[in-house]
Scaffold this active site. Structure first.
Site, PDB file in Angstrom:
ATOM      1  N   ASN A   1       0.782  -1.198  -0.230  1.00  0.00           N
ATOM      2  CA  ASN A   1      -0.086   0.260   0.062  1.00  0.00           C
ATOM      3  C   ASN A   1       0.827   1.465  -0.102  1.00  0.00           C
ATOM      4  O   ASN A   1       1.206   2.086   1.109  1.00  0.00           O
ATOM      5  CB  ASN A   1      -1.225  -0.147   1.061  1.00  0.00           C
ATOM      6  CG  ASN A   1      -2.183   1.438   1.436  1.00  0.00           C
ATOM      7  OD1 ASN A   1      -1.888   2.249   0.168  1.00  0.00           O
ATOM      8  ND2 ASN A   1      -2.251   1.327   2.365  1.00  0.00           N
ATOM      9  N   TRP A   2       0.912   1.768  -1.461  1.00  0.00           N
ATOM     10  CA  TRP A   2       1.952   2.834  -1.392  1.00  0.00           C
ATOM     11  C   TRP A   2       1.527   4.013  -1.350  1.00  0.00           C
ATOM     12  O   TRP A   2       2.034   5.852  -0.798  1.00  0.00           O
ATOM     13  CB  TRP A   2       2.522   2.957  -2.907  1.00  0.00           C
ATOM     14  CG  TRP A   2       3.636   2.256  -3.177  1.00  0.00           C
ATOM     15  CD1 TRP A   2       3.866   1.192  -1.956  1.00  0.00           C
ATOM     16  CD2 TRP A   2       4.304   2.557  -4.098  1.00  0.00           C
ATOM     17  NE1 TRP A   2       5.449   0.948  -3.120  1.00  0.00           N
ATOM     18  CE2 TRP A   2       5.208   1.722  -4.502  1.00  0.00           C
ATOM     19  CE3 TRP A   2       4.405   2.864  -5.509  1.00  0.00           C
ATOM     20  CZ2 TRP A   2       6.295   1.342  -5.381  1.00  0.00           C
ATOM     21  CZ3 TRP A   2       5.312   3.087  -6.240  1.00  0.00           C
ATOM     22  CH2 TRP A   2       6.275   1.260  -6.417  1.00  0.00           C
ATOM     23  N   LYS A   3      -0.218   4.300  -0.719  1.00  0.00           N
ATOM     24  CA  LYS A   3      -1.016   5.593   0.197  1.00  0.00           C
ATOM     25  C   LYS A   3      -0.307   6.762  -1.256  1.00  0.00           C
ATOM     26  O   LYS A   3      -0.099   6.453  -1.862  1.00  0.00           O
ATOM     27  CB  LYS A   3      -0.210   5.921   1.540  1.00  0.00           C
ATOM     28  CG  LYS A   3      -0.441   4.451   2.452  1.00  0.00           C
ATOM     29  CD  LYS A   3      -0.446   4.959   3.997  1.00  0.00           C
ATOM     30  CE  LYS A   3      -0.469   3.409   4.190  1.00  0.00           C
ATOM     31  NZ  LYS A   3      -0.296   3.964   5.624  1.00  0.00           N
TER      32      LYS A   3
ATOM     33  N   HIS B   1     -10.333   1.466   4.188  1.00  0.00           N
ATOM     34  CA  HIS B   1      -8.521   2.195   5.301  1.00  0.00           C
ATOM     35  C   HIS B   1      -8.947   2.473   6.314  1.00  0.00           C
ATOM     36  O   HIS B   1     -10.043   3.978   6.083  1.00  0.00           O
ATOM     37  CB  HIS B   1      -7.824   1.431   4.144  1.00  0.00           C
ATOM     38  CG  HIS B   1      -6.144   2.091   5.076  1.00  0.00           C
ATOM     39  ND1 HIS B   1      -6.126   3.591   5.124  1.00  0.00           N
ATOM     40  CD2 HIS B   1      -5.306   1.602   4.517  1.00  0.00           C
ATOM     41  CE1 HIS B   1      -4.865   2.494   6.531  1.00  0.00           C
ATOM     42  NE2 HIS B   1      -4.403   1.952   5.487  1.00  0.00           N
TER      43      HIS B   1
ATOM     44  N   GLU C   1      -7.560   5.241   8.188  1.00  0.00           N
ATOM     45  CA  GLU C   1      -7.050   6.829   6.996  1.00  0.00           C
ATOM     46  C   GLU C   1      -8.331   7.345   6.686  1.00  0.00           C
ATOM     47  O   GLU C   1      -8.563   8.774   6.171  1.00  0.00           O
ATOM     48  CB  GLU C   1      -6.096   7.024   6.092  1.00  0.00           C
ATOM     49  CG  GLU C   1      -4.621   6.694   6.731  1.00  0.00           C
ATOM     50  CD  GLU C   1      -3.207   6.077   6.387  1.00  0.00           C
ATOM     51  OE1 GLU C   1      -3.056   5.827   5.075  1.00  0.00           O
ATOM     52  OE2 GLU C   1      -2.250   5.495   6.794  1.00  0.00           O
TER      53      GLU C   1
ATOM     54  N   GLU D   1      -6.515  -4.255  10.304  1.00  0.00           N
ATOM     55  CA  GLU D   1      -5.735  -3.596  10.627  1.00  0.00           C
ATOM     56  C   GLU D   1      -5.812  -2.777  11.762  1.00  0.00           C
ATOM     57  O   GLU D   1      -6.296  -1.335  12.110  1.00  0.00           O
ATOM     58  CB  GLU D   1      -5.826  -2.414   9.263  1.00  0.00           C
ATOM     59  CG  GLU D   1      -4.993  -2.880   7.910  1.00  0.00           C
ATOM     60  CD  GLU D   1      -3.811  -2.264   7.516  1.00  0.00           C
ATOM     61  OE1 GLU D   1      -2.582  -2.419   6.757  1.00  0.00           O
ATOM     62  OE2 GLU D   1      -4.587  -1.064   7.369  1.00  0.00           O
TER      63      GLU D   1
ATOM     64  N   GLY E   1       1.419   2.507  11.003  1.00  0.00           N
ATOM     65  CA  GLY E   1       2.685   3.498  11.140  1.00  0.00           C
ATOM     66  C   GLY E   1       3.619   3.575  12.320  1.00  0.00           C
ATOM     67  O   GLY E   1       4.007   5.159  12.732  1.00  0.00           O
TER      68      GLY E   1
ATOM     69  N   SER F   1       2.790  -1.320  10.402  1.00  0.00           N
ATOM     70  CA  SER F   1       4.063  -1.991  10.670  1.00  0.00           C
ATOM     71  C   SER F   1       4.682  -2.981  10.228  1.00  0.00           C
ATOM     72  O   SER F   1       5.786  -3.293  10.727  1.00  0.00           O
ATOM     73  CB  SER F   1       4.101  -1.360  12.142  1.00  0.00           C
ATOM     74  OG  SER F   1       3.744  -0.045  13.152  1.00  0.00           O
TER      75      SER F   1
ATOM     76  N   GLY G   1       2.193  -0.856   4.354  1.00  0.00           N
ATOM     77  CA  GLY G   1       2.317   0.155   3.519  1.00  0.00           C
ATOM     78  C   GLY G   1       4.068   0.701   3.114  1.00  0.00           C
ATOM     79  O   GLY G   1       4.767   0.717   2.659  1.00  0.00           O
TER      80      GLY G   1
END
Ligand code: PGA
Length: 245
Positions: A11-13, A100, A102, A169, A175, A206, A227
């Site tokens: 997941n490159w965000k 997600h 976020e 998650e 993160g 993480s 991530g």
């Protein structure tokens, strides 16, 4: 060594430009020889701007491409700044991450997530459906209730099928460098698997070359949503290698 299908989802965000695609060479080269006799799926989920060039680059490899979110409407419409699942499929995405944390944090509700999952499945995309509790919910010991609600509302009127995988998650682990205790993680994944028959459950939060040796011992995990570490090809490869060593 594990003998079941394992997912490694990058997941490159909101990171990466065209030059970031150069980092894929290492992973392609590695995977070409490494995946023999192993059941591995590698899926890259870059920002939407990179889906097309990335899928062209990965065409001759067994690595697949996914998106990070989609609009809930499956037909075209006047929604400035949005992209729907059919459009993502059209440029090469085969998967989409939905729910997600976020995006939940910026207002995505369980109901909206449900509509998004329905539209993505309708468009023929496979869905990586994210669920997880916040640190406050964990402290209150209501993780199970939170997950049940997310699953129940997120998958309302959707029959679990092979085009869906769940990514557990915990929000507090994303993160932060923190991961759940092994016993706790095993139990939570087991709980989700009992709620949704035959489902695949990945872990995310993480995941790194440092903790993969600990995570890989948790036998009911079907793969990882990665991530930060997935943007560095060395770390990403290391995670995959260590999972099988
Ligand atoms: P992280 O992110 O590996 O950087 O914690 C995981 C995710 O948000 O999917």
């Amino acid at each position: 060594m594990t003998n079941k299908y394992m997912y490694f989802i990058a997941n490159w965000k909101m990171f990466g430009g065209l030059n970031s695609l150069n980092s894929l060479h290492k992973v392609m080269k590695f995977f070409k020889t490494f995946n023999k006799n192993k059941l591995i799926k590698i899926i890259y989920c870059p920002p939407s701007t990179l889906i097309r060039p990335m899928s062209k680059k990965l065409k001759k490899s067994n690595i697949e491409v996914g998106a990070q979110n989609c609009h809930q409407q499956s037909s075209y419409g006047a929604f400035t700044g949005s992209v729907n699942s059919a459009m993502l499929k059209n440029v090469g995405a085969r998967y989409v991450i939905i729910g997600h944390s976020e995006n939940r944090q910026s207002g995505e509700t369980n109901k909206l997530i449900n509509l998004k999952i329905k539209s993505a499945l309708k468009a023929g995309l496979k869905v990586i459906f994210c669920i997880g509790e916040t640190s406050i919910e964990k402290r209150k010991k209501i993780t199970k209730q939170v997950l049940v609600k997310q699953v129940k509302l997120g998958l309302h009127k959707i029959k679990y099928n092979k085009n869906l995988v769940i990514a557990y998650e915990p929000v507090w682990s994303i993160g932060t460098g923190m991961i759940p205790k092994s016993k706790e993680l095993f139990e939570t994944i087991d709980f989700v698997k009992k709620k949704i028959k035959n489902c695949k459950v990945l872990y995310g939060g993480s995941v790194s070359p440092k903790n993969i040796n600990e995570l890989k011992l948790i036998k009911n995990i079907d793969g990882y949503l990665i991530g930060g570490a997935s943007q560095d090809p060395k770390k990403f490869i290391d995670i995959i290698k260590k999972t099988y060593s």
